[in-house]
Design a protein around this motif. Structure first.
Motif, PDB file in Angstrom:
ATOM      1  N   LYS A  26     -16.969 -22.489 -12.516  1.00 19.06           N
ATOM      2  CA  LYS A  26     -15.721 -23.240 -12.718  1.00 19.06           C
ATOM      3  C   LYS A  26     -16.002 -24.702 -13.102  1.00 19.06           C
ATOM      4  O   LYS A  26     -15.429 -25.214 -14.073  1.00 19.06           O
ATOM      5  CB  LYS A  26     -14.867 -23.165 -11.452  1.00 19.06           C
ATOM      6  CG  LYS A  26     -13.537 -23.819 -11.646  1.00 19.06           C
ATOM      7  CD  LYS A  26     -12.563 -23.552 -10.551  1.00 19.06           C
ATOM      8  CE  LYS A  26     -11.218 -24.228 -10.868  1.00 19.06           C
ATOM      9  NZ  LYS A  26     -11.320 -25.502 -11.545  1.00 19.06           N
ATOM     10  N   VAL A  27     -16.897 -25.336 -12.346  1.00 19.05           N
ATOM     11  CA  VAL A  27     -17.185 -26.756 -12.618  1.00 19.05           C
ATOM     12  C   VAL A  27     -17.776 -26.919 -14.026  1.00 19.05           C
ATOM     13  O   VAL A  27     -17.386 -27.821 -14.776  1.00 19.05           O
ATOM     14  CB  VAL A  27     -18.137 -27.321 -11.536  1.00 19.05           C
ATOM     15  CG1 VAL A  27     -18.693 -28.678 -11.941  1.00 19.05           C
ATOM     16  CG2 VAL A  27     -17.400 -27.426 -10.203  1.00 19.05           C
ATOM     17  N   CYS A  28     -18.687 -26.033 -14.394  1.00 20.54           N
ATOM     18  CA  CYS A  28     -19.319 -26.136 -15.715  1.00 20.54           C
ATOM     19  C   CYS A  28     -18.303 -25.845 -16.824  1.00 20.54           C
ATOM     20  O   CYS A  28     -18.288 -26.520 -17.862  1.00 20.54           O
ATOM     21  CB  CYS A  28     -20.515 -25.190 -15.819  1.00 20.54           C
ATOM     22  SG  CYS A  28     -21.832 -25.653 -14.681  1.00 20.54           S
ATOM     23  N   ALA A  29     -17.444 -24.859 -16.599  1.00 20.71           N
ATOM     24  CA  ALA A  29     -16.402 -24.542 -17.592  1.00 20.71           C
ATOM     25  C   ALA A  29     -15.476 -25.737 -17.769  1.00 20.71           C
ATOM     26  O   ALA A  29     -15.114 -26.108 -18.895  1.00 20.71           O
ATOM     27  CB  ALA A  29     -15.613 -23.316 -17.151  1.00 20.71           C
ATOM     28  N   ASP A  30     -15.104 -26.382 -16.677  1.00 20.83           N
ATOM     29  CA  ASP A  30     -14.200 -27.543 -16.761  1.00 20.83           C
ATOM     30  C   ASP A  30     -14.824 -28.668 -17.579  1.00 20.83           C
ATOM     31  O   ASP A  30     -14.117 -29.456 -18.202  1.00 20.83           O
ATOM     32  CB  ASP A  30     -13.854 -28.063 -15.354  1.00 20.83           C
ATOM     33  CG  ASP A  30     -12.852 -27.149 -14.649  1.00 20.83           C
ATOM     34  OD1 ASP A  30     -12.290 -26.258 -15.330  1.00 20.83           O
ATOM     35  OD2 ASP A  30     -12.647 -27.301 -13.439  1.00 20.83           O
TER      36      ASP A  30
ATOM     37  N   ASP B 256     -20.077 -23.755 -22.805  1.00 18.13           N
ATOM     38  CA  ASP B 256     -19.581 -22.677 -23.654  1.00 18.13           C
ATOM     39  C   ASP B 256     -19.822 -21.290 -23.083  1.00 18.13           C
ATOM     40  O   ASP B 256     -19.036 -20.377 -23.311  1.00 18.13           O
ATOM     41  CB  ASP B 256     -20.276 -22.772 -25.018  1.00 18.13           C
ATOM     42  CG  ASP B 256     -19.947 -24.072 -25.705  1.00 18.13           C
ATOM     43  OD1 ASP B 256     -18.879 -24.137 -26.343  1.00 18.13           O
ATOM     44  OD2 ASP B 256     -20.717 -25.056 -25.574  1.00 18.13           O
ATOM     45  N   ILE B 257     -20.944 -21.112 -22.402  1.00 20.36           N
ATOM     46  CA  ILE B 257     -21.316 -19.769 -21.962  1.00 20.36           C
ATOM     47  C   ILE B 257     -22.221 -19.905 -20.737  1.00 20.36           C
ATOM     48  O   ILE B 257     -22.915 -20.926 -20.583  1.00 20.36           O
ATOM     49  CB  ILE B 257     -22.001 -19.003 -23.134  1.00 20.36           C
ATOM     50  CG1 ILE B 257     -22.341 -17.558 -22.768  1.00 20.36           C
ATOM     51  CG2 ILE B 257     -23.232 -19.729 -23.641  1.00 20.36           C
ATOM     52  CD1 ILE B 257     -22.720 -16.689 -23.987  1.00 20.36           C
ATOM     53  N   GLN B 258     -22.179 -18.903 -19.883  1.00 20.55           N
ATOM     54  CA  GLN B 258     -23.039 -18.918 -18.685  1.00 20.55           C
ATOM     55  C   GLN B 258     -23.906 -17.657 -18.670  1.00 20.55           C
ATOM     56  O   GLN B 258     -23.455 -16.579 -19.059  1.00 20.55           O
ATOM     57  CB  GLN B 258     -22.173 -18.954 -17.417  1.00 20.55           C
ATOM     58  CG  GLN B 258     -22.977 -19.055 -16.126  1.00 20.55           C
ATOM     59  CD  GLN B 258     -22.087 -19.040 -14.889  1.00 20.55           C
ATOM     60  OE1 GLN B 258     -21.057 -18.375 -14.866  1.00 20.55           O
ATOM     61  NE2 GLN B 258     -22.487 -19.770 -13.863  1.00 20.55           N
ATOM     62  N   ASN B 259     -25.114 -17.852 -18.221  1.00 18.52           N
ATOM     63  CA  ASN B 259     -26.077 -16.751 -18.139  1.00 18.52           C
ATOM     64  C   ASN B 259     -26.519 -16.638 -16.685  1.00 18.52           C
ATOM     65  O   ASN B 259     -27.296 -17.464 -16.210  1.00 18.52           O
ATOM     66  CB  ASN B 259     -27.268 -17.084 -19.057  1.00 18.52           C
ATOM     67  CG  ASN B 259     -28.360 -16.049 -19.024  1.00 18.52           C
ATOM     68  OD1 ASN B 259     -28.128 -14.907 -18.609  1.00 18.52           O
ATOM     69  ND2 ASN B 259     -29.541 -16.438 -19.465  1.00 18.52           N
ATOM     70  N   MET B 260     -25.979 -15.669 -15.971  1.00 16.85           N
ATOM     71  CA  MET B 260     -26.394 -15.476 -14.572  1.00 16.85           C
ATOM     72  C   MET B 260     -27.680 -14.659 -14.562  1.00 16.85           C
ATOM     73  O   MET B 260     -27.715 -13.533 -15.066  1.00 16.85           O
ATOM     74  CB  MET B 260     -25.312 -14.728 -13.802  1.00 16.85           C
ATOM     75  CG  MET B 260     -24.057 -15.537 -13.613  1.00 16.85           C
ATOM     76  SD  MET B 260     -22.968 -14.688 -12.459  1.00 16.85           S
ATOM     77  CE  MET B 260     -21.470 -15.626 -12.732  1.00 16.85           C
TER      78      MET B 260
ATOM     79  N   ILE C 206     -15.335 -18.672 -18.014  1.00 22.99           N
ATOM     80  CA  ILE C 206     -16.394 -19.003 -18.982  1.00 22.99           C
ATOM     81  C   ILE C 206     -17.043 -17.706 -19.478  1.00 22.99           C
ATOM     82  O   ILE C 206     -17.298 -16.787 -18.680  1.00 22.99           O
ATOM     83  CB  ILE C 206     -17.442 -19.979 -18.357  1.00 22.99           C
ATOM     84  CG1 ILE C 206     -18.486 -20.394 -19.398  1.00 22.99           C
ATOM     85  CG2 ILE C 206     -18.102 -19.402 -17.114  1.00 22.99           C
ATOM     86  CD1 ILE C 206     -19.371 -21.565 -18.930  1.00 22.99           C
ATOM     87  N   GLU C 207     -17.293 -17.661 -20.782  1.00 26.96           N
ATOM     88  CA  GLU C 207     -17.934 -16.476 -21.370  1.00 26.96           C
ATOM     89  C   GLU C 207     -19.266 -16.194 -20.664  1.00 26.96           C
ATOM     90  O   GLU C 207     -19.973 -17.134 -20.276  1.00 26.96           O
ATOM     91  CB  GLU C 207     -18.168 -16.742 -22.869  1.00 26.96           C
ATOM     92  CG  GLU C 207     -18.689 -15.534 -23.608  1.00 26.96           C
ATOM     93  CD  GLU C 207     -19.013 -15.849 -25.067  1.00 26.96           C
ATOM     94  OE1 GLU C 207     -18.537 -16.880 -25.600  1.00 26.96           O
ATOM     95  OE2 GLU C 207     -19.774 -15.064 -25.663  1.00 26.96           O
ATOM     96  N   GLN C 208     -19.590 -14.929 -20.529  1.00 26.38           N
ATOM     97  CA  GLN C 208     -20.828 -14.547 -19.850  1.00 26.38           C
ATOM     98  C   GLN C 208     -21.834 -13.946 -20.831  1.00 26.38           C
ATOM     99  O   GLN C 208     -21.469 -13.117 -21.671  1.00 26.38           O
ATOM    100  CB  GLN C 208     -20.522 -13.513 -18.752  1.00 26.38           C
ATOM    101  CG  GLN C 208     -19.676 -14.069 -17.624  1.00 26.38           C
ATOM    102  CD  GLN C 208     -20.446 -15.100 -16.784  1.00 26.38           C
ATOM    103  OE1 GLN C 208     -21.482 -14.796 -16.218  1.00 26.38           O
ATOM    104  NE2 GLN C 208     -19.913 -16.315 -16.730  1.00 26.38           N
ATOM    105  N   MET C 209     -23.091 -14.368 -20.711  1.00 22.21           N
ATOM    106  CA  MET C 209     -24.170 -13.735 -21.462  1.00 22.21           C
ATOM    107  C   MET C 209     -24.651 -12.539 -20.641  1.00 22.21           C
ATOM    108  O   MET C 209     -24.864 -12.665 -19.435  1.00 22.21           O
ATOM    109  CB  MET C 209     -25.329 -14.718 -21.662  1.00 22.21           C
ATOM    110  CG  MET C 209     -26.502 -14.107 -22.393  1.00 22.21           C
ATOM    111  SD  MET C 209     -27.872 -15.281 -22.596  1.00 22.21           S
ATOM    112  CE  MET C 209     -28.976 -14.260 -23.599  1.00 22.21           C
TER     113      MET C 209
END
Ligand code: SF4
Ligand code: SF4
Length: 285
Positions: A206-210, A214-218, A251-254
């Motif tokens: 959430k914090v990074c999306a705010d 653009d995209i997160q890779n867990m 946020i979009e997910q890789m």
């Protein structure tokens, strides 16, 4: 020169079967110590313990790039992802980018960093045509960060515990903001560490999306020998799946990361690191 920035196989899954990337291992030092990293076995910001066959000087990396492009013309991305952090080695990182920008300006330039040292270089990165940056953020609460990082080095000062995690976090969040202000595509890598941060990852998303990421890779923790997290069990899809499902609302997910080596080369999942190892060695001799 106009680049086709859509041809990044990590940021655009549809191109993963036809476009490749090379990681240039020019950055040996690191400015933080993550509790899952043992660089005796090599380590990259993307939490993949592996090996890098050599560390290259910038001019060697540029020569290696020439050789790689001859053998694997499908390469569209040149990146630096270790084996330490690009901005614990800023001279090497920037000189490599300068050489590539002169010789191969059509390539997409990509960097992967913990975010600690990147801030002074944002304008230069933009000027050099760096279009994609990954920042690894696994906690946005210094109490949790303190469990993940054993120390954080800021110039000559070494911080431990919550203080270190707080300094790092401030730099990371400012890095996302500064990169986005310069129109650079930002990926967040978040290492999912059972018992440490898995209930906290939604807040990281959430914090990074705010901030405009653009995209997160867990990335599931890959336990590495001789580290404080060596005995933590690697989380499986039953852990990562629901986290991604929740996070994709913001946020979009890789979902196709291959946890590559710091000297990876080729298409994702069809790595030629070993095959091209001789090429790299001859460049480093
Ligand atoms: Fe290792 Fe990367 Fe963490 Fe540095 S930032 S300690 S190289 S995982
Ligand atoms: Fe792409 Fe993941 Fe490999 Fe990095 S580690 S180059 S994000 S597939």
């Amino acid at each position: 020169m106009q680049k086709d920035t859509t041809k990044h196989p990590c940021f655009n899954k549809e191109t993963a079967g036809s476009c490749g990337r090379v990681h240039l291992p020019v950055a040996p030092k690191c400015n933080i110590q993550c509790n899952y990293c043992n660089r005796k076995y090599d380590c990259v910001n993307e939490s993949r313990p592996g090996v890098t066959s050599s560390v290259l000087k910038p001019f060697q990396a540029a020569e290696y790039m020439d050789a790689v492009l001859e053998k694997e013309p499908r390469i569209t991305v040149a990146g630096i992802a270790g084996p330490g952090d690009p901005f614990a080695n800023p001279e090497e990182t920037l000189e490599t980018m300068r050489l590539l920008n002169k010789k191969h300006p059509h390539l997409i330039f990509c960097l992967s960093s913990n975010g600690m040292g990147i801030l002074p270089y944002l304008d230069e990165l933009k000027e050099l045509g760096v279009s994609h940056v990954t920042i690894t953020i696994s906690a946005i609460d210094p109490k949790i960060g303190a469990k993940i990082y054993s120390w954080v080095k800021d110039g000559k000062v070494v911080y431990h515990g919550e203080k270190g995690a707080k300094v790092l976090l401030e730099r990371q969040l400012a890095a996302i903001k500064g990169l986005k202000e310069r129109g650079i595509t930002v990926k967040i890598n978040s290492i999912v560490i059972p018992g440490i941060n898995e209930h906290h990852i939604a807040e990281v998303s959430k914090v990074c999306a705010d901030l405009g990421a653009d995209i997160q890779n867990m990335i599931p923790l890959k336990p590495t020998a001789d580290t404080p997290f060596a005995d933590i069990i690697e989380p499986g899809h039953e852990t990562i799946g629901p986290l991604r499902k929740e996070a994709c609302k913001v946020i979009e997910q890789m979902t196709h990361c291959r946890r590559c080596r710091a000297d990876a080369v080729g298409l994702l999942g069809d790595d030629k690191s070993v095959a091209l190892c001789g090429t790299m060695k001859s460049c480093s001799e």
